[in-house]
Every structure is written in C-alpha cells, then in structure tokens.
Write a protein that holds these residues in place. Sequence first.
Motif, PDB file in Angstrom:
ATOM      1  N   THR A 220      74.216  32.393   7.180  1.00  8.10           N
ATOM      2  CA  THR A 220      73.788  30.998   7.028  1.00  8.10           C
ATOM      3  C   THR A 220      74.561  30.375   5.871  1.00  8.10           C
ATOM      4  N   ASN A 233      81.210  21.471  10.797  1.00 11.13           N
ATOM      5  CA  ASN A 233      81.636  21.648  12.180  1.00 11.13           C
ATOM      6  C   ASN A 233      82.945  22.438  12.251  1.00 11.13           C
ATOM      7  N   THR A 236      81.935  26.175  11.591  1.00 14.19           N
ATOM      8  CA  THR A 236      81.214  26.846  12.682  1.00 14.19           C
ATOM      9  C   THR A 236      82.061  26.955  13.951  1.00 14.19           C
ATOM     10  N   PRO A 240      81.669  30.919  14.872  1.00 23.04           N
ATOM     11  CA  PRO A 240      80.461  30.522  15.629  1.00 23.04           C
ATOM     12  C   PRO A 240      79.230  31.368  15.323  1.00 23.04           C
ATOM     13  N   GLU A 241      79.427  32.527  14.703  1.00 20.76           N
ATOM     14  CA  GLU A 241      78.276  33.370  14.338  1.00 20.76           C
ATOM     15  C   GLU A 241      77.528  32.823  13.128  1.00 20.76           C
ATOM     16  N   LYS A 243      75.369  30.118  11.087  1.00 17.00           N
ATOM     17  CA  LYS A 243      74.502  28.963  11.239  1.00 17.00           C
ATOM     18  C   LYS A 243      74.827  27.993  10.099  1.00 17.00           C
ATOM     19  N   PRO A 260      77.368  21.354  17.636  1.00 14.48           N
ATOM     20  CA  PRO A 260      76.738  22.636  17.978  1.00 14.48           C
ATOM     21  C   PRO A 260      76.799  23.599  16.808  1.00 14.48           C
ATOM     22  N   GLY A 261      75.688  24.278  16.537  1.00 22.99           N
ATOM     23  CA  GLY A 261      75.643  25.255  15.460  1.00 22.99           C
ATOM     24  C   GLY A 261      75.421  24.671  14.082  1.00 22.99           C
TER      25      GLY A 261
END
Length: 382
Positions: A220, A233, A236, A240-241, A243, A260-261
């Motif tokens: 995170t 953005n 991520t 993509p893993e 948050k 997204p994410g």
Amino acid sequence: MTNHLQEPLTTYPKPGLTKEQEQLDEKLMSLQAFRITNSLAFPMVFKAALELGVFDTISALGIDAWLSSSEIAFALPTKPTNPEAPILLDRMLRLLVSHSIFKCRIVETGGNDQTGMTQRVYAAEPVCRFFLNRGDDSGSLMTQFMLLQSEVFFKTWTHLKDVIQDGKDAFSSAHGMGLYEYIELDEQFAGIFNKAMSESSTMIMKKFLEVYKGFKDVKTLVDIGGGLGTIMNLVTRKYPEIKGINFDLAAIIATANVYPGVEHVSGDMFIEVPKGDAIFLRRMLRDWNEKDCVKILTNCWKSLPEKGKVIIVDTVAPSEPKRDDDNFSNIVFGMDMLMLTQCSGGEMRSSSQFEALASASGFHKCEITDLSYTYSVIEFYK
C-alpha cells in the motif's frame, strides 16, 4: 565609528591588467548589468510565444523544419488579424534565439530576376520539447511556466521585501490568505495550479519509475498531496500489485480522475495521514517551513509500520552557491526564493537539512540518491 555602508561604491582596477584588459573587463561588467536590467523581457516574450502556440506550430511542421516568421504566423492556431504580425513575431523570435530556444539562419529569398534578398528562418532547439502541449501523458513544463508567470504570483513577488524587513507572509499580504486557502476559493487558478503540478510531475515521475527499484515489498502506497491522482496512476500501472491511496484536500480530491487501483482519500496531513507500507512525498516538503515539515513527517511516521519508509522526490540544494554559468545553482536558489515568497516560508533544502528533518521526525536513517533533471530520491526509514 565610520559607517562604510554609506560610502559610494567605487570600482578599482584589478592589479596586473593592461589598459585593454581593463576596458574589456569593464565592457563585460556593463553587459551583465544591462542584461540584468532588461531580464524581464525574456520570460514575457517566452510566455507570449506559448500563448500564441509558436512552439507547437513549429513542432507540428517537423523537427527539421526551417520556417520564416510569415510561415509561422499563418500556421498559428489563431490566425493573426494584424498585417504586421510576421514582422513583430520575427522580433520575438530573435530574442528567443539569443536564449537558445530557437535557432536561426539567413537564406536568400529572391527569384531568378532578384538577388541579394534575404530573410531569417527559424527552427526549434531541443529544449522546446519540454514546453509542447502534447495532450498525452508524457508531461510538460508549459503549464508550470504559465503558472509562475501568472498575475497571482506576480502580485505576491511585490511583497518579498516585506518578508525580509517585517517577517510578513508575502502571499497573505498580496491576497489576504495563504496559497492553499486561495486555491480552494479560486476555481480558475486552482485548475491552472493542479494542471501545472500534474503535468510537470508526470515528466519527472516517468524518469523516477525508470530507475527507482524501491517498491519491491510495498503493498500500500500513500501519495500525500497527490493532487488529481495522475502520479499514483503511473505507479499502479507499472506496479499493479500496489494499492494506491491518493491523499489531498477535499476540494482537490473532488476533481480527481478515476483510476483503477487508486483510492482517493481527502483529509489534512497536519492532523493525520492514511496508513501504508510506504508514503510518497513529491515536491511537498519544499512548500513548508521546518516546523510544518516535522509535523507532516511525524504523522507519516505514525502511519507507517515497522521498517516502513517515506519516499521523497525533490531537489537537494547545494550547500554553497556557485556563480557564472552554473545552471543548477540558478535553478535551485531561484526556486528557493519562489518557495519563500509563494508558499509562506517554504524552502529548498540541502542534504544536511533533509537529514535533520528525518531525525527530528523519528526516522533513524536518511538515504539520498541522484535521480534526473534536478531531482533526487530521499528515503527516510522508520
């Protein structure tokens, strides 16, 4: 006691110089003085060229295109109604050439029955690419330049002397409130400010993500002062893993984009920040004085787990200014004055100052690594 400050300024010949060398020295000093006197012309002409679309027009016609002022004028996004526009534009371009923004050469224009007719033609220097309005996610310095030349900032600069003499806040003196309060109340200025921060940060972050390998164990990541979420953005998308939490004031989060994410969270970093394995501060600490920085960083320390870290992307100021043609000193100490004036006592900091902030906020280690452009990565470890 004699007050030497009241004595007239006198220049003395340097020992060992011939008369010709003294005359040359005097000429160079006078050129420097006149250049300082007329220094405002360049940013104003540069701004007008951006507003007219000169940079994008030349770029659209090809990187190797050599164009006359007439060809440039008639290709602008808004066609000039002034018949003298090509002549006036040529005068602007001459100044920009002298600052290595464009290059120039003289070509013959006469036909078979005419000789001796010439005109200037212009082409873009590589630096122009930093100021193009590409409309994609590649980043640009154009909007940041326009922000720094805005009426809001110009009005604040007139109060710099009050900061020195009386300790007053320049932005508050000019506008009746601090910068971030002003941003919340002036929607148009807020739009310019947020776009400037987003576009310039995108350019820097692309370089950062090419070389930084410190996200390996991060699940995170919290971006404090993340604005519209553009930077989170980028992170991520590559990781993509992770948050992503984009944290900023409610008024800014309200206009943030959906990615997204990425979760947008509003709040006040002086009260509390969201929890994460790592916290990201991009050009953030420069906006605040030492006391405020310690408060922000202490809140970061509280929100991090054991062995968590704060990742800072910022410029590390040299401990000693250099003169002559040292662009880095010009940039950093110019930005330092900008932070002092516009950001209520903000400051560009040296490596020892970053280390002191880390220690004062509870972090046990500070590591600094050069990045790109004028930036470094500064990591505070819990």
